[in-house]
Design an enzyme around this catalytic site. Structure first.
Site, short mmCIF file in Angstrom:
data_model
loop_
_atom_site.label_atom_id
_atom_site.label_comp_id
_atom_site.label_asym_id
_atom_site.label_seq_id
_atom_site.Cartn_x
_atom_site.Cartn_y
_atom_site.Cartn_z
NE ARG A 52 -2.67 -0.33 3.39
CZ ARG A 52 -3.52 -0.93 4.22
NH1 ARG A 52 -4.82 -0.82 4.03
NH2 ARG A 52 -3.08 -1.61 5.25
CG ASP A 94 -6.61 -0.29 -0.48
OD1 ASP A 94 -7.09 -1.45 -0.55
OD2 ASP A 94 -6.70 0.40 0.55
CG PHE A 95 -3.56 -5.55 -1.42
CD1 PHE A 95 -2.70 -4.80 -2.21
CD2 PHE A 95 -3.02 -6.35 -0.43
CE1 PHE A 95 -1.34 -4.83 -2.01
CE2 PHE A 95 -1.65 -6.40 -0.22
CZ PHE A 95 -0.81 -5.63 -1.00
CG HIS A 178 5.83 -23.17 7.92
ND1 HIS A 178 4.89 -22.68 8.79
CD2 HIS A 178 6.90 -23.50 8.70
CE1 HIS A 178 5.36 -22.71 10.02
NE2 HIS A 178 6.59 -23.20 10.00
CD GLU A 216 5.85 -22.59 18.42
OE1 GLU A 216 6.36 -21.65 17.80
OE2 GLU A 216 4.63 -22.69 18.62
CG ASP A 235 -0.28 -20.26 16.07
OD1 ASP A 235 -0.37 -19.62 15.00
OD2 ASP A 235 0.78 -20.36 16.71
CG HIS A 240 1.99 -26.09 11.60
ND1 HIS A 240 1.87 -25.72 10.28
CD2 HIS A 240 2.21 -24.94 12.28
CE1 HIS A 240 2.01 -24.41 10.18
NE2 HIS A 240 2.21 -23.91 11.37
CE LYS A 340 2.69 -19.70 19.78
NZ LYS A 340 3.05 -20.69 18.76
N1 LIG Z 1 4.52 -13.34 9.90
C1 LIG Z 1 4.58 -14.67 9.97
O1 LIG Z 1 5.56 -15.28 10.39
C2 LIG Z 1 3.44 -15.50 9.49
C3 LIG Z 1 2.36 -14.91 8.86
N2 LIG Z 1 1.35 -15.71 8.39
C4 LIG Z 1 0.23 -15.13 7.66
O2 LIG Z 1 0.71 -14.39 6.56
C5 LIG Z 1 -0.12 -13.28 6.31
C6 LIG Z 1 0.72 -12.01 6.38
O3 LIG Z 1 1.27 -11.92 7.68
P1 LIG Z 1 2.33 -10.81 8.10
O4 LIG Z 1 3.32 -10.61 7.03
O5 LIG Z 1 2.80 -11.18 9.44
O6 LIG Z 1 1.39 -9.55 8.22
P2 LIG Z 1 1.79 -8.02 8.15
O7 LIG Z 1 0.69 -7.25 8.78
O8 LIG Z 1 3.18 -7.82 8.64
O9 LIG Z 1 1.79 -7.74 6.59
C7 LIG Z 1 0.60 -7.69 5.85
C8 LIG Z 1 0.82 -6.79 4.69
O10 LIG Z 1 -0.41 -6.68 3.97
C9 LIG Z 1 -0.61 -5.32 3.67
N3 LIG Z 1 -2.04 -5.00 3.56
C10 LIG Z 1 -3.03 -5.34 4.41
N4 LIG Z 1 -4.20 -4.86 3.93
C11 LIG Z 1 -3.92 -4.20 2.77
C12 LIG Z 1 -4.68 -3.50 1.81
N5 LIG Z 1 -6.01 -3.37 1.90
N6 LIG Z 1 -4.05 -2.96 0.76
C13 LIG Z 1 -2.70 -3.07 0.62
N7 LIG Z 1 -1.93 -3.72 1.51
C14 LIG Z 1 -2.53 -4.29 2.55
C15 LIG Z 1 -0.01 -4.56 4.82
O11 LIG Z 1 0.29 -3.28 4.34
P3 LIG Z 1 0.46 -2.04 5.34
O12 LIG Z 1 1.82 -2.24 5.92
O13 LIG Z 1 0.35 -0.88 4.43
O14 LIG Z 1 -0.65 -2.15 6.33
C16 LIG Z 1 1.23 -5.41 5.12
O15 LIG Z 1 2.33 -5.03 4.34
C17 LIG Z 1 -1.22 -13.33 7.36
O16 LIG Z 1 -2.30 -14.05 6.82
C18 LIG Z 1 -0.59 -14.14 8.48
O17 LIG Z 1 -1.55 -14.79 9.25
C19 LIG Z 1 1.39 -17.07 8.52
C20 LIG Z 1 2.43 -17.69 9.16
C21 LIG Z 1 3.52 -16.96 9.72
O1 LIG Z 2 2.66 -21.20 11.85
C1 LIG Z 2 3.27 -20.99 12.88
O2 LIG Z 2 4.42 -21.66 13.09
C2 LIG Z 2 5.38 -21.19 14.01
C3 LIG Z 2 6.32 -22.37 14.28
O3 LIG Z 2 6.97 -22.70 13.10
P1 LIG Z 2 8.40 -23.39 13.14
O4 LIG Z 2 8.74 -23.64 11.72
O5 LIG Z 2 9.33 -22.41 13.82
O6 LIG Z 2 8.27 -24.63 13.95
C4 LIG Z 2 4.73 -20.69 15.28
O7 LIG Z 2 5.70 -20.10 16.13
C5 LIG Z 2 3.69 -19.67 14.93
O8 LIG Z 2 3.03 -19.26 16.13
C6 LIG Z 2 2.68 -20.24 13.98
O9 LIG Z 2 1.80 -19.22 13.53
#
Ligand SMILES: NC(=O)C1=CN([C@@H]2O[C@H](COP(=O)(O)OP(=O)(O)OC[C@H]3O[C@@H](n4cnc5c(N)ncnc54)[C@H](OP(=O)(O)O)[C@@H]3O)[C@@H](O)[C@H]2O)C=CC1
Ligand SMILES: O=C1O[C@H](COP(=O)(O)O)[C@@H](O)[C@H](O)[C@H]1O
Length: 490
Positions: A52, A94-95, A178, A216, A235, A240, A340
């Protein structure tokens, strides 16, 4: 030996929605770099980062380089880095606004397969699909990768799946878990089906029980907002652990095709005996970590984490006794636990075999120590078998001892780099192989089973049992398995 399949990746337009987010920075952009380093990206493959924020191309490249510097373990190779950065472009929109996608096609190469990765909240998967559709960006070979969680329960997962299904066919949808990309989890299939030793000894005639532990060391890592609405059941278990259980328990697939494997996995999920308010006490334990010590350091309890709501009854630990009501596994419990703030990061599957029908060594052992197959998922990836041996020597009476045949991956496959799960998954997606991705019926079956447990917990109104951070969970989890005359593998 490599499985004979075409591993040449066609040129792709990898479009990463949420490219500035945590997942993209920590996992996805580094994984694509590693694939490039390994020579697995087609020379014409491009990566379009979509987010965004307004940002120049150079600012985006700087942000990617910072992410790589932080999250790629090895030092970056300058020539690979410059090739990789030259594949990247940034696109801001914006998505949820279809008009914002009008120029996206100018960033795509004609003839390349478009792989869209939705690293965004699932609530906007449908909106992104709509924008792509309205801008005629979805072709029959276009793919979409969905991150977990797919919903918070069966009903919400159906809504998300329905929204995505409006724009993509099931054979275009790649749902990430994953754990399926981890080397050791893939090795499970090889271990089971490429070794007659195990293939013929994998049922209730030989196996006493199975334990699956995913412990974990980390807490919730600043993710209170997400985690408190989910808990360890949603979670980790719903996805998993149930995926790992399915691979351990499934019947041999007809072949290694995606649907052959997924057909067998879903049969396991359908055979899980329901846990509901009538049997939830015997078969489940919920816990929540309190303040404790990890590696000698004091760490906060769950209710003291940043953003915490002191009223929360969210579980950070789950232990389950799971029965699989089918021909192969009748009478063989599967014990699952995941938490955890455990003492260490440690994930493994332990298959404990039944004892021989008659004990010839009863003078030495009232009961012989059982054979155990341990599959270490992480860390110290490998496979270990516990066997009984005679202690060498001329003693008048035989002495026995348990010993371990230890096949550690790092010793056995010296210098082999263990790829991160996301590297494998992104590669398979670009190859168009869905076997490491979760099919809709699997997700929904897993939710059906988990929802019943969550509902039973809610109905009981009992708070989770506290356990000190740095321990193996509430004592009730030990009691659960001890009631069956068994013990957790420590
Ligand atoms: N982080 C992780 O380790 C893990 C994440 N996930 C999943 O992956 C997905 C992403 O997670 P994560 O990266 O942590 O989330 P973040 O909030 O860090 O990133 C999400 C991104 O999506 C963008 N976004 C959200 N809404 C909009 C919109 N309407 N238009 C444009 N951009 C938008 C945000 O932009 P902006 O910054 O502008 O808000 C942000 O860059 C989620 O579904 C999460 O559950 C799953 C496993 C592990
Ligand atoms: O999806 C998730 O996985 C991690 C654990 O992944 P791992 O590869 O490090 O075993 C977990 O910590 C997180 O809460 C969950 O969303």
């Amino acid at each position: 030996m490599a499985v004979n399949r075409d591993s040449s990746v066609n040129s792709c337009d990898f479009v990463l929605f949420g490219t500035l987010g945590d997942l993209a920075r920590r996992k996805l952009l580094p994984a694509m770099y590693q694939l490039d380093r390994a020579g697995l990206l087609h020379e014409d493959t491009r990566i379009v980062g979509v987010a965004r924020s307004a940002m120049s191309q150079q600012e985006f490249l700087d942000a990617v380089q910072t992410a790589l510097n932080t999250f790629v373990k090895e030092s970056l190779e300058p020539d690979v880095l410059s090739r990789y950065l030259s594949r990247l472009t940034y696109y801001s929109t914006d998505f949820t606004d279809p008009s914002g996608f009008a120029d996206l096609k100018n960033h795509l190469a004609p003839g390349s397969v478009m792989v869209n990765y939705f690293a965004t909240p699932p609530s906007i998967y449908g909106a992104i699909g709509k924008c792509l559709k309205e801008n005629e960006l979805i072709q029959p070979d276009t793919r979409v990768v969905l991150e977990k969680p797919i919903g918070n329960d069966l009903a919400s997962s159906k809504v998300i799946n329905d929204q995505v299904a409006e724009y993509f066919e099931e054979n275009q949808i790649y749902r990430i878990d994953h754990y399926l990309g981890k080397e050791t989890v893939q090795n499970l299939v090889a271990l089971r089906f490429a070794n007659s030793l195990f293939a013929s000894k994998w049922d209730n005639r030989t196996i006493d029980h199975v334990q699956i532990t995913v412990a974990e060391e980390v807490g919730i890592e600043g993710r209170w907002g997400y985690f408190d609405g989910a808990g360890q059941m949603r979670d980790m278990i719903q996805n998993h652990l149930l995926q790992v259980l399915s691979l351990v328990a499934m019947d041999p697939p007809v072949n290694l095709d995606a649907d052959s494997i997924r057909d067998e996995k879903v049969k396991v999920l359908k055979s899980l005996r329901p846990i509901d308010h009538t049997n939830v006490y015997e078969n489940s334990v919920r816990g929540q970590y309190a303040r404790g010590f990890l590696r000698g350091e004091s760490v906060p309890g769950y209710l003291e984490e940043e953003g915490a709501n002191t009223e929360s009854d969210c579980e950070t630990f789950v232990a389950l006794r799971v029965d699989i009501d089918n021909w192969r596994w009748a009478g063989v419990p599967f014990y699952l636990r995941s938490g955890k703030r455990m003492p260490t990061k440690h994930s493994e599957i332990v298959v404990q075999f039944k004892n021989p029908p008659h004990n010839l060594y009863k003078d030495l052992y009232k009961e012989l120590p059982p054979n155990k197959l341990t599959i270490r998922l992480q860390p110290h990836e490998g496979v270990e078998i516990q066997v009984m041996n005679k202690v060498p020597g001329l003693d008048s009476s035989t002495r026995l001892q348990t010993s371990k045949l230890d096949l550690s991956f790092s010793d056995t496959f010296k210098n082999a780099r263990i790829a991160d799960a996301y590297e494998r998954l992104l590669l398979e997606c670009m190859l168009g192989n869905q076997s490491l991705f979760v099919r809709r019926d699997e997700v929904e079956q897993a939710w059906t089973w988990c929802d019943s447990i969550i509902e039973a917990w809610q109905r009981s109104n009992e708070p989770p049992k506290r356990y000190p951070a740095g321990s193996w969970g509430p004592v009730a989890s030990v009691a659960m398995i001890t009631r069956d005359g068994r013990a957790w593998e420590e």
